[in-house]
Design a protein around this motif. Sequence first.
Motif, PDB file in Angstrom:
ATOM      1  N   SER A  25     -29.332  78.119 -53.864  1.00 16.96           N
ATOM      2  CA  SER A  25     -29.495  76.974 -52.972  1.00 16.96           C
ATOM      3  C   SER A  25     -30.883  76.387 -53.198  1.00 16.96           C
ATOM      4  O   SER A  25     -31.837  76.704 -52.475  1.00 16.96           O
ATOM      5  CB  SER A  25     -29.319  77.406 -51.510  1.00 16.96           C
ATOM      6  OG  SER A  25     -29.435  76.295 -50.638  1.00 16.96           O
ATOM      7  N   PRO A  26     -30.997  75.560 -54.238  1.00 14.01           N
ATOM      8  CA  PRO A  26     -32.329  75.058 -54.599  1.00 14.01           C
ATOM      9  C   PRO A  26     -32.974  74.257 -53.486  1.00 14.01           C
ATOM     10  O   PRO A  26     -32.325  73.414 -52.847  1.00 14.01           O
ATOM     11  CB  PRO A  26     -32.059  74.174 -55.818  1.00 14.01           C
ATOM     12  CG  PRO A  26     -30.715  74.573 -56.316  1.00 14.01           C
ATOM     13  CD  PRO A  26     -29.957  75.065 -55.134  1.00 14.01           C
ATOM     14  N   GLY A  27     -34.239  74.539 -53.252  1.00 10.91           N
ATOM     15  CA  GLY A  27     -35.040  73.744 -52.338  1.00 10.91           C
ATOM     16  C   GLY A  27     -36.013  72.896 -53.128  1.00 10.91           C
ATOM     17  O   GLY A  27     -36.182  73.082 -54.331  1.00 10.91           O
ATOM     18  N   LEU A  28     -36.662  71.964 -52.436  1.00  8.73           N
ATOM     19  CA  LEU A  28     -37.605  71.081 -53.117  1.00  8.73           C
ATOM     20  C   LEU A  28     -38.730  71.882 -53.763  1.00  8.73           C
ATOM     21  O   LEU A  28     -39.266  71.502 -54.809  1.00  8.73           O
ATOM     22  CB  LEU A  28     -38.178  70.067 -52.118  1.00  8.73           C
ATOM     23  CG  LEU A  28     -37.154  69.109 -51.491  1.00  8.73           C
ATOM     24  CD1 LEU A  28     -37.840  68.178 -50.499  1.00  8.73           C
ATOM     25  CD2 LEU A  28     -36.420  68.301 -52.549  1.00  8.73           C
ATOM     26  N   GLY A  29     -39.060  73.012 -53.163  1.00  2.00           N
ATOM     27  CA  GLY A  29     -40.134  73.844 -53.694  1.00  2.00           C
ATOM     28  C   GLY A  29     -39.759  74.602 -54.948  1.00  2.00           C
ATOM     29  O   GLY A  29     -40.620  75.235 -55.567  1.00  2.00           O
ATOM     30  N   ASP A  30     -38.494  74.547 -55.330  1.00  2.00           N
ATOM     31  CA  ASP A  30     -38.054  75.235 -56.545  1.00  2.00           C
ATOM     32  C   ASP A  30     -38.157  74.352 -57.780  1.00  2.00           C
ATOM     33  O   ASP A  30     -37.880  74.802 -58.897  1.00  2.00           O
ATOM     34  CB  ASP A  30     -36.604  75.717 -56.384  1.00  2.00           C
ATOM     35  CG  ASP A  30     -36.463  76.753 -55.282  1.00  2.00           C
ATOM     36  OD1 ASP A  30     -35.414  76.791 -54.619  1.00  2.00           O
ATOM     37  OD2 ASP A  30     -37.442  77.517 -55.068  1.00  2.00           O
ATOM     38  N   ALA A  31     -38.544  73.103 -57.585  1.00  2.00           N
ATOM     39  CA  ALA A  31     -38.752  72.221 -58.737  1.00  2.00           C
ATOM     40  C   ALA A  31     -39.910  72.773 -59.565  1.00  2.00           C
ATOM     41  O   ALA A  31     -41.007  73.026 -59.052  1.00  2.00           O
ATOM     42  CB  ALA A  31     -39.074  70.812 -58.272  1.00  2.00           C
ATOM     43  N   ALA A  32     -39.640  73.010 -60.834  1.00  2.00           N
ATOM     44  CA  ALA A  32     -40.640  73.660 -61.691  1.00  2.00           C
ATOM     45  C   ALA A  32     -40.108  73.690 -63.112  1.00  2.00           C
ATOM     46  O   ALA A  32     -38.977  73.302 -63.388  1.00  2.00           O
ATOM     47  CB  ALA A  32     -40.904  75.094 -61.227  1.00  2.00           C
ATOM     48  N   MET A  33     -40.953  74.200 -64.013  1.00  2.68           N
ATOM     49  CA  MET A  33     -40.508  74.519 -65.370  1.00  2.68           C
ATOM     50  C   MET A  33     -40.074  75.984 -65.344  1.00  2.68           C
ATOM     51  O   MET A  33     -40.799  76.841 -64.814  1.00  2.68           O
ATOM     52  CB  MET A  33     -41.661  74.325 -66.357  1.00  2.68           C
ATOM     53  CG  MET A  33     -41.332  74.769 -67.769  1.00  2.68           C
ATOM     54  SD  MET A  33     -40.252  73.630 -68.611  1.00  2.68           S
ATOM     55  CE  MET A  33     -41.472  72.551 -69.354  1.00  2.68           C
ATOM     56  N   TYR A  34     -38.920  76.272 -65.895  1.00  2.00           N
ATOM     57  CA  TYR A  34     -38.443  77.657 -65.972  1.00  2.00           C
ATOM     58  C   TYR A  34     -38.465  78.089 -67.442  1.00  2.00           C
ATOM     59  O   TYR A  34     -37.845  77.467 -68.302  1.00  2.00           O
ATOM     60  CB  TYR A  34     -37.054  77.783 -65.349  1.00  2.00           C
ATOM     61  CG  TYR A  34     -37.129  77.643 -63.852  1.00  2.00           C
ATOM     62  CD1 TYR A  34     -37.058  76.390 -63.244  1.00  2.00           C
ATOM     63  CD2 TYR A  34     -37.375  78.747 -63.041  1.00  2.00           C
ATOM     64  CE1 TYR A  34     -37.200  76.242 -61.874  1.00  2.00           C
ATOM     65  CE2 TYR A  34     -37.503  78.610 -61.668  1.00  2.00           C
ATOM     66  CZ  TYR A  34     -37.425  77.361 -61.093  1.00  2.00           C
ATOM     67  OH  TYR A  34     -37.570  77.223 -59.730  1.00  2.00           O
TER      68      TYR A  34
END
Lengths: 110, 112
Positions: free
Chosen positions: B80-89
Amino acid sequence: SQELEQSPQSLIVQEGKNLTINCTSSKTLYGLYWYKQKYGEGLIFLMMLQKGGEEKSHEKITAKLDEKKQQSSLHITASQPSHAGIYLCGARYNNNDMRFGAGTRLTVKP
Amino acid sequence: DAMVIQNPRYQVTQFGKPVTLSCSQTLNHNVMYWYQQKSSQAPKLLFHYYDKDFNNEADTPDNFQSRRPNTSFCFLDIRSPGLGDAAMYLCATSRWGTYEQYFGPGTRLTVT
């Protein structure tokens, strides 16, 4: 506070100049790794240091490990635009955990 | 050439919508890692596999899961992606005992 501190955070140099980036650990190191990252891309392995006093070179990039200070320095001689990018140090600790520094962003002006 | 491949390179997902990132390797390395890297920050290890043994970092949120069906592939599932999970993986591999890690190009995740 971070276990691994890099300095400076960013660096702008004129092409042809030498530069040094430092990486200091707050805990005992069992291995120190230098990587280069171009913006928005993965990390490219540069070199690994394991023993105190060890020094390695890759083209015009030299890295040293000071075991007493738990510190490594990365030195670039006669910088070129192709050296531009983000340099990250990674450290391995006694539990085989790997941690990275936040990186040093290098800009080389032609 | 032996390498680490990540797909897709860019992923946009909606808040709360599950998303899966994939990583494959042709290096035949037995260790695979997933890192999260936010802008101007250090890559943060989420978990790693030694063969099929899964090792979760203590502070990795439960929202992040991983699967490794075989040596070559590893998946990162964000339930359940949140806005804070935006990143480079970033996915990386290594041979156990060497610690020199080979990284893929990364997947940049945007959460709208």
